[in-house]
Enzyme design. Structure first.
Site, PDB file in Angstrom:
ATOM      1  CE  LYS A 197      26.934  27.536  -7.080  1.00  0.00           C
ATOM      2  NZ  LYS A 197      28.169  26.735  -7.089  1.00  0.00           N
ATOM      3  N   GLY A 350      31.547  25.316  -1.158  1.00  0.00           N
ATOM      4  CA  GLY A 350      32.545  26.379  -1.024  1.00  0.00           C
ATOM      5  C   GLY A 350      32.125  27.399   0.019  1.00  0.00           C
ATOM      6  N   GLY A 373      27.921  20.920  -4.447  1.00  0.00           N
ATOM      7  CA  GLY A 373      27.116  20.101  -5.358  1.00  0.00           C
ATOM      8  C   GLY A 373      27.729  18.719  -5.530  1.00  0.00           C
TER       9      GLY A 373
HETATM   10  N1  LIG Z   1      17.973  33.989   1.830  1.00  0.00           N
HETATM   11  C1  LIG Z   1      18.930  34.129   0.909  1.00  0.00           C
HETATM   12  N2  LIG Z   1      18.757  34.955  -0.140  1.00  0.00           N
HETATM   13  C2  LIG Z   1      19.731  35.113  -1.051  1.00  0.00           C
HETATM   14  N3  LIG Z   1      20.931  34.487  -1.015  1.00  0.00           N
HETATM   15  C3  LIG Z   1      21.153  33.668   0.015  1.00  0.00           C
HETATM   16  C4  LIG Z   1      20.172  33.447   1.020  1.00  0.00           C
HETATM   17  N4  LIG Z   1      20.683  32.575   1.911  1.00  0.00           N
HETATM   18  C5  LIG Z   1      21.937  32.277   1.494  1.00  0.00           C
HETATM   19  N5  LIG Z   1      22.236  32.924   0.348  1.00  0.00           N
HETATM   20  C6  LIG Z   1      23.504  32.935  -0.373  1.00  0.00           C
HETATM   21  O1  LIG Z   1      23.823  31.640  -0.815  1.00  0.00           O
HETATM   22  C7  LIG Z   1      25.192  31.672  -1.188  1.00  0.00           C
HETATM   23  C8  LIG Z   1      25.771  30.293  -1.107  1.00  0.00           C
HETATM   24  O2  LIG Z   1      25.013  29.431  -1.904  1.00  0.00           O
HETATM   25  P1  LIG Z   1      25.619  28.096  -2.555  1.00  0.00           P
HETATM   26  O3  LIG Z   1      26.658  28.442  -3.577  1.00  0.00           O
HETATM   27  O4  LIG Z   1      24.428  27.321  -2.998  1.00  0.00           O
HETATM   28  O5  LIG Z   1      26.318  27.385  -1.288  1.00  0.00           O
HETATM   29  P2  LIG Z   1      27.604  26.463  -1.232  1.00  0.00           P
HETATM   30  O6  LIG Z   1      28.746  27.174  -1.932  1.00  0.00           O
HETATM   31  O7  LIG Z   1      27.882  26.273   0.214  1.00  0.00           O
HETATM   32  O8  LIG Z   1      27.227  25.201  -1.953  1.00  0.00           O
HETATM   33  C9  LIG Z   1      25.868  32.655  -0.256  1.00  0.00           C
HETATM   34  O9  LIG Z   1      26.589  33.591  -1.015  1.00  0.00           O
HETATM   35  C10 LIG Z   1      24.682  33.310   0.488  1.00  0.00           C
HETATM   36  O10 LIG Z   1      24.810  34.709   0.592  1.00  0.00           O
HETATM   37  O1  LIG Z   2      31.856  25.908  -6.165  1.00  0.00           O
HETATM   38  C1  LIG Z   2      31.487  24.864  -6.702  1.00  0.00           C
HETATM   39  O2  LIG Z   2      30.345  24.213  -6.372  1.00  0.00           O
HETATM   40  P1  LIG Z   2      29.601  24.370  -4.936  1.00  0.00           P
HETATM   41  O3  LIG Z   2      29.190  25.832  -4.779  1.00  0.00           O
HETATM   42  O4  LIG Z   2      28.423  23.450  -5.076  1.00  0.00           O
HETATM   43  O5  LIG Z   2      30.591  23.928  -3.895  1.00  0.00           O
HETATM   44  C2  LIG Z   2      32.317  24.158  -7.741  1.00  0.00           C
HETATM   45  O6  LIG Z   2      33.494  24.885  -8.026  1.00  0.00           O
HETATM   46  C3  LIG Z   2      31.479  23.944  -9.000  1.00  0.00           C
HETATM   47  O7  LIG Z   2      31.086  25.176  -9.535  1.00  0.00           O
HETATM   48  P2  LIG Z   2      29.787  25.246 -10.470  1.00  0.00           P
HETATM   49  O8  LIG Z   2      28.589  24.954  -9.593  1.00  0.00           O
HETATM   50  O9  LIG Z   2      29.777  26.646 -11.047  1.00  0.00           O
HETATM   51  O10 LIG Z   2      29.960  24.182 -11.540  1.00  0.00           O
END
Ligand SMILES: Nc1ncnc2c1ncn2[C@@H]1O[C@H](COP(=O)(O)OP(=O)(O)O)[C@@H](O)[C@H]1O
Ligand SMILES: O=C(OP(=O)(O)O)[C@H](O)COP(=O)(O)O
Length: 394
Positions: A197, A350, A373
């Site tokens: 993200k 998550g 986040g």
């Molecule tokens: N180099 C990469 N290219 C594309 N996706 C990636 C890469 N590294 C990690 N990801 C993806 O990022 C996702 C998690 O991102 P994010 O939602 O930001 O983390 P979190 O839920 O821990 O906050 C995972 O599904 C993973 O597959």
């Molecule tokens: O999974 C979430 O955020 P996270 O991936 O930053 O932990 C929360 O459920 C918030 O989701 P959103 O980032 O679609 O608002």
């Protein structure tokens, strides 16, 4: 935390609108990690055990205001029923006649889960009518969705303007533990930011630079920085309009004497799959038609050392596409380093929490936060909208 919690209110016979974060990893119609569901159980059980009628509301994914079949909450309701040992009624609507009918049939101690609130276009707009519709269903609002507390949406913020509003146990615990760790951080203090993200997370780096000694970048987020340094990144994840910001942050880190670390080597693949052809390459040699899906061995080793030398480590976002075995080594290595450091370790997000669970390190962490986040914004010192509107303790 100076907000009222469910301990401070009488719930017997009341209908409670309880926002939870059941945004869980899914594979088709299967919940692949139920950490967030389990984390909400103490609050739900407190409410049912004390005679409340419990309406649960959550989002799942980002359906953008319309019904998306794969993002219905039925699998979540089934898993919750199993965990609670009682039937959880699930409606296909967010509000309206079907929900009202289900509400009229509820008895004290019953649990109802309404459909994914983001199917309604008013949810993410914090639409006043939708917030009012949620409030009209209940006598009390409980926010236990720490993971979504950084969102000012109808079910996380707007609804709280119309009802007595208190925090659930998970919300309380998250705020207290994270607040404690950051009030006077032990040093060296290291933040590791990864995941996909990019748009959401890149901004937090700005504030983290003011707080940390080491900033480690990995995952999909890294490639915007690598590009900003002037390297070609092939088909790797890129947020083109954030390149300038990435440059600015690297400059700020340098000016402030913060150690900024990004991957030196990466694993590139010719396909986004476990059976792809892969290569370990330096960041100056990413082939044009390939995409980088994990950090490489040199980077793993370097990150391992920094983590082990730290006194406080916060980690948000996997280092690679850990869901695929071929690209899981970077995330595994970082999880292992956190499990073996003497420092205090906080995991947020998550997917990061799911990764730590999957690789068997969850019990070795000091705190596994259910918010990614949300924990980042909290640690930046921002007031979370989902907390701000809750009633203050007298
Ligand atoms: N180099 C990469 N290219 C594309 N996706 C990636 C890469 N590294 C990690 N990801 C993806 O990022 C996702 C998690 O991102 P994010 O939602 O930001 O983390 P979190 O839920 O821990 O906050 C995972 O599904 C993973 O597959
Ligand atoms: O999974 C979430 O955020 P996270 O991936 O930053 O932990 C929360 O459920 C918030 O989701 P959103 O980032 O679609 O608002």
């Amino acid at each position: 935390m100076n907000k009222k919690t469910i301990r401070d209110v009488e719930v017997q016979g009341k209908t409670v609108f309880c926002r939870v974060d059941f945004n869980v990893p899914m594979s088709g119609k299967e919940v692949t990690d139920d950490t967030r569901i389990k984390a909400a159980l103490p609050t739900i059980k407190h409410l049912t055990g004390n005679g409340a009628k419990v309406i649960l509301a959550s989002h799942l994914g980002r359906p953008k205001g319309e019904a998306v079949e794969e993002l219905r909450l039925d699998p979540v309701a089934n898993r919750l029923s199993d965990l609670l040992g009682q039937t959880v009624t699930k409606t296909d609507e967010v509000h309206g006649s079907e929900v009202n009918q289900a509400l009229s049939e509820m008895e004290n101690g019953d649990v109802l889960l309404i459909e994914n609130v983001r199917f309604h276009p008013g949810e993410e707009k914090n639409d006043a009518d939708l917030a009012k519709a949620f409030a009209d269903m209940a006598d009390l609002y409980v926010n236990d969705a720490f993971g979504a507390a950084h969102r000012a949406h109808a079910s996380t913020a707007g609804v709280a303007e119309h009802l007595p509003a208190v925090a659930g146990f998970l919300m309380e615990k998250e705020i207290n533990v994270l607040g404690q760790a950051l009030s006077d951080p032990e040093r060296p203090f290291t933040a590791i930011i990864g995941g996909a993200k990019v748009k959401d997370k890149i901004g937090v780096i700005d504030n983290l630079i003011d707080k940390v000694d080491h900033l480690i970048i990995g995952g999909g987020l890294a490639y915007t920085f690598i590009k900003a340094r002037g390297y070609e990144i092939g088909k790797s994840l890129l947020e083109e309009d954030k390149i300038d910001l990435a440059k600015e942050y690297m400059k700020k880190a340098e000016d402030k004497g913060v150690n900024f670390h990004m991957p030196e080597d990466v694993i590139v693949a010719d396909d986004f799959s476990d059976s792809a052809n892969t290569k370990e390459v330096g960041i100056d040699s990413i082939p044009a038609d390939w995409e980088a899906l994990d950090i490489g061995p040199k980077t793993r080793e370097k990150y391992d050392q920094i983590i082990k030398d730290s006194k406080l480590v916060i980690w948000n976002g996997p280092m690679g596409v850990f869901e695929l075995e071929t690209f899981a080594n970077g995330t595994k290595a970082v999880a292992n380093a956190l499990a073996n450091t003497e420092g205090y370790t906080v995991i947020g997000g998550g997917d990061s929490a799911a990764a730590v669970e999957k690789f068997g390190y969850a019990d070795d962490m000091d705190h596994v936060s259910t918010g990614g986040g949300a924990s980042l914004e909290f640690m930046e010192g921002k007031e979370l909208p989902g907390v701000a509107l809750l009633n203050d303790k007298e």
